[in-house]
Design a protein around this motif. Sequence first.
Motif, mmCIF file in Angstrom:
data_model
loop_
_atom_site.group_PDB
_atom_site.id
_atom_site.type_symbol
_atom_site.label_atom_id
_atom_site.label_comp_id
_atom_site.label_asym_id
_atom_site.label_seq_id
_atom_site.Cartn_x
_atom_site.Cartn_y
_atom_site.Cartn_z
ATOM 1 N N THR A 8 14.115 2.588 10.824
ATOM 2 C CA THR A 8 13.424 1.468 10.441
ATOM 3 C C THR A 8 13.001 0.451 11.717
ATOM 4 N N ALA A 9 13.900 0.568 12.661
ATOM 5 C CA ALA A 9 13.342 -0.190 13.899
ATOM 6 C C ALA A 9 12.161 0.384 14.636
ATOM 7 N N ARG A 10 11.993 1.809 14.320
ATOM 8 C CA ARG A 10 10.890 2.443 15.045
ATOM 9 C C ARG A 10 9.456 2.208 14.539
ATOM 10 N N ASN A 11 9.858 2.436 13.134
ATOM 11 C CA ASN A 11 8.318 2.240 12.333
ATOM 12 C C ASN A 11 8.000 1.128 11.831
ATOM 13 N N SER A 12 8.952 0.150 11.734
ATOM 14 C CA SER A 12 8.561 -1.259 10.887
ATOM 15 C C SER A 12 7.327 -1.952 11.603
ATOM 16 N N GLY A 13 7.455 -2.082 12.929
ATOM 17 C CA GLY A 13 6.192 -2.737 13.480
ATOM 18 C C GLY A 13 4.641 -1.948 13.290
ATOM 19 N N PRO A 14 4.719 -0.540 13.315
ATOM 20 C CA PRO A 14 3.495 0.118 13.226
ATOM 21 C C PRO A 14 3.169 -0.043 11.496
ATOM 22 N N ILE A 15 3.865 -0.108 10.893
ATOM 23 C CA ILE A 15 3.487 0.022 9.302
ATOM 24 C C ILE A 15 2.998 -1.336 8.979
ATOM 25 N N ALA A 16 3.736 -2.244 9.580
ATOM 26 C CA ALA A 16 3.571 -3.882 9.476
ATOM 27 C C ALA A 16 1.945 -4.060 9.829
ATOM 28 N N ASP A 17 1.486 -3.447 11.099
ATOM 29 C CA ASP A 17 0.313 -3.655 11.586
ATOM 30 C C ASP A 17 -0.632 -2.811 10.463
ATOM 31 N N VAL A 18 -0.484 -1.917 9.943
ATOM 32 C CA VAL A 18 -1.371 -1.351 8.869
ATOM 33 C C VAL A 18 -1.294 -2.326 7.332
ATOM 34 N N LEU A 19 -0.154 -2.775 7.176
ATOM 35 C CA LEU A 19 -0.163 -3.701 6.102
ATOM 36 C C LEU A 19 -0.945 -4.810 6.234
ATOM 37 N N ALA A 20 -1.100 -5.195 7.639
ATOM 38 C CA ALA A 20 -1.588 -6.499 7.840
ATOM 39 C C ALA A 20 -3.066 -6.518 7.512
ATOM 40 N N GLN A 21 -3.803 -5.197 7.450
ATOM 41 C CA GLN A 21 -5.025 -5.071 7.128
ATOM 42 C C GLN A 21 -5.315 -4.687 5.793
ATOM 43 N N GLU A 22 -4.309 -4.275 4.988
ATOM 44 C CA GLU A 22 -4.333 -3.743 3.821
ATOM 45 C C GLU A 22 -3.929 -4.726 2.493
ATOM 46 N N LEU A 23 -2.909 -5.575 2.711
ATOM 47 C CA LEU A 23 -1.842 -6.591 1.819
ATOM 48 C C LEU A 23 -2.933 -7.729 1.652
ATOM 49 N N PRO A 24 -2.796 -8.456 0.575
ATOM 50 C CA PRO A 24 -3.310 -9.785 0.383
ATOM 51 C C PRO A 24 -2.712 -10.817 1.331
ATOM 52 N N ALA A 25 -3.340 -11.944 1.569
ATOM 53 C CA ALA A 25 -2.920 -12.832 2.338
ATOM 54 C C ALA A 25 -1.847 -13.595 2.128
ATOM 55 N N SER A 26 -1.408 -13.794 0.624
ATOM 56 C CA SER A 26 -0.612 -14.435 0.079
ATOM 57 C C SER A 26 0.008 -13.869 -1.146
ATOM 58 N N GLY A 27 1.007 -14.095 -1.544
ATOM 59 C CA GLY A 27 1.529 -13.681 -2.943
ATOM 60 C C GLY A 27 2.942 -13.180 -2.910
ATOM 61 N N LEU A 28 3.295 -12.245 -4.149
ATOM 62 C CA LEU A 28 4.461 -11.865 -4.314
ATOM 63 C C LEU A 28 4.607 -10.323 -4.197
ATOM 64 N N VAL A 29 5.537 -9.826 -3.270
ATOM 65 C CA VAL A 29 5.584 -8.622 -3.043
ATOM 66 C C VAL A 29 6.691 -7.641 -3.525
ATOM 67 N N LEU A 30 6.547 -6.804 -4.537
ATOM 68 C CA LEU A 30 7.816 -5.958 -5.128
ATOM 69 C C LEU A 30 7.982 -4.588 -4.400
ATOM 70 N N GLU A 31 9.104 -4.794 -3.554
ATOM 71 C CA GLU A 31 9.743 -3.604 -2.888
ATOM 72 C C GLU A 31 10.346 -2.634 -3.644
ATOM 73 N N ILE A 32 10.053 -1.347 -3.976
ATOM 74 C CA ILE A 32 10.770 -0.337 -4.566
ATOM 75 C C ILE A 32 11.523 0.309 -3.752
ATOM 76 N N ALA A 33 12.899 0.745 -4.242
ATOM 77 C CA ALA A 33 13.796 1.523 -3.270
ATOM 78 C C ALA A 33 13.699 0.964 -1.880
ATOM 79 N N SER A 34 14.220 -0.202 -1.753
ATOM 80 C CA SER A 34 14.444 -0.899 -0.339
ATOM 81 C C SER A 34 15.385 -0.417 0.782
ATOM 82 N N GLY A 35 16.268 0.561 0.140
ATOM 83 C CA GLY A 35 17.211 1.218 0.997
ATOM 84 C C GLY A 35 18.240 0.094 1.493
ATOM 85 N N THR A 36 18.188 0.120 2.974
ATOM 86 C CA THR A 36 19.157 -0.680 3.678
ATOM 87 C C THR A 36 18.543 -2.312 3.611
#
Length: 226
Positions: A8-36
């Motif tokens: 998680t520490a290694r991939n969170s930043g790069p994943i978030a960079d992609v999400l920043a381009q694809e997710l809505p600017a605001s709203g409610l996000v449901l995370e399924i199978a959140s693990g830790t």
Amino acid sequence: MKRHAPATARNSGPIADVLAQELPASGLVLEIASGTGEHALFMASRFPELTWQPSDFDQEAVASIDAWASEAKLANLRPAIQLDASHPPWPVGNADAILCVKMHSDSCYNGKSVGYRKYDACVCINMIHISDWKATVGLFRGCSKYLTEAAPIILYGPYLEEGVETAPSNLAFDRSLKERNPAWGLRTLAHVDEVAATFGFERTIRYEMPANNLSVVYRRGSASGL
């Protein structure tokens, strides 16, 4: 008790960079199978305009998620809920996106539902290869019901690609997954494309990610000009 996943520490930043381009600017996000719960914590901090609703099937994981959240005290990170994606109806209300991390499920609910708001995105991290193939089919089936017409499906993880040499580390990972469960293993991206197409989605972009992973985005055919 808090759990920790080193990846998680290694991939969170790069994943978030992609999400920043694809997710809505605001709203409610449901995370399924959140693990830790570490991804939820990171993303809630990175995207303060989004409210994050983490969930997991495992009660001990739910406890870990809440332990991280309690320590961080982020206003936009909700208490975790216990949710089994393979058993409808989901105990959730309105949401603007779905984040799916390592979901072990056979299907997404495709029956009638009352009072839900269609989601603006679905994000699935490291599930496709650590679940039965029926979970992938169920993911796209569920997204065909619960996503808005313009919403993307964003997948992250290692894949096999026709005409692209697979990294030795990914081949070794594939073998180890199959030793743990014969139904698991790296999937060929073209096969994922075929399932997506069955439910009206088309792959629109491919991001190369660190450690021989990919982020791929699917959108409905009508949204991509078909």
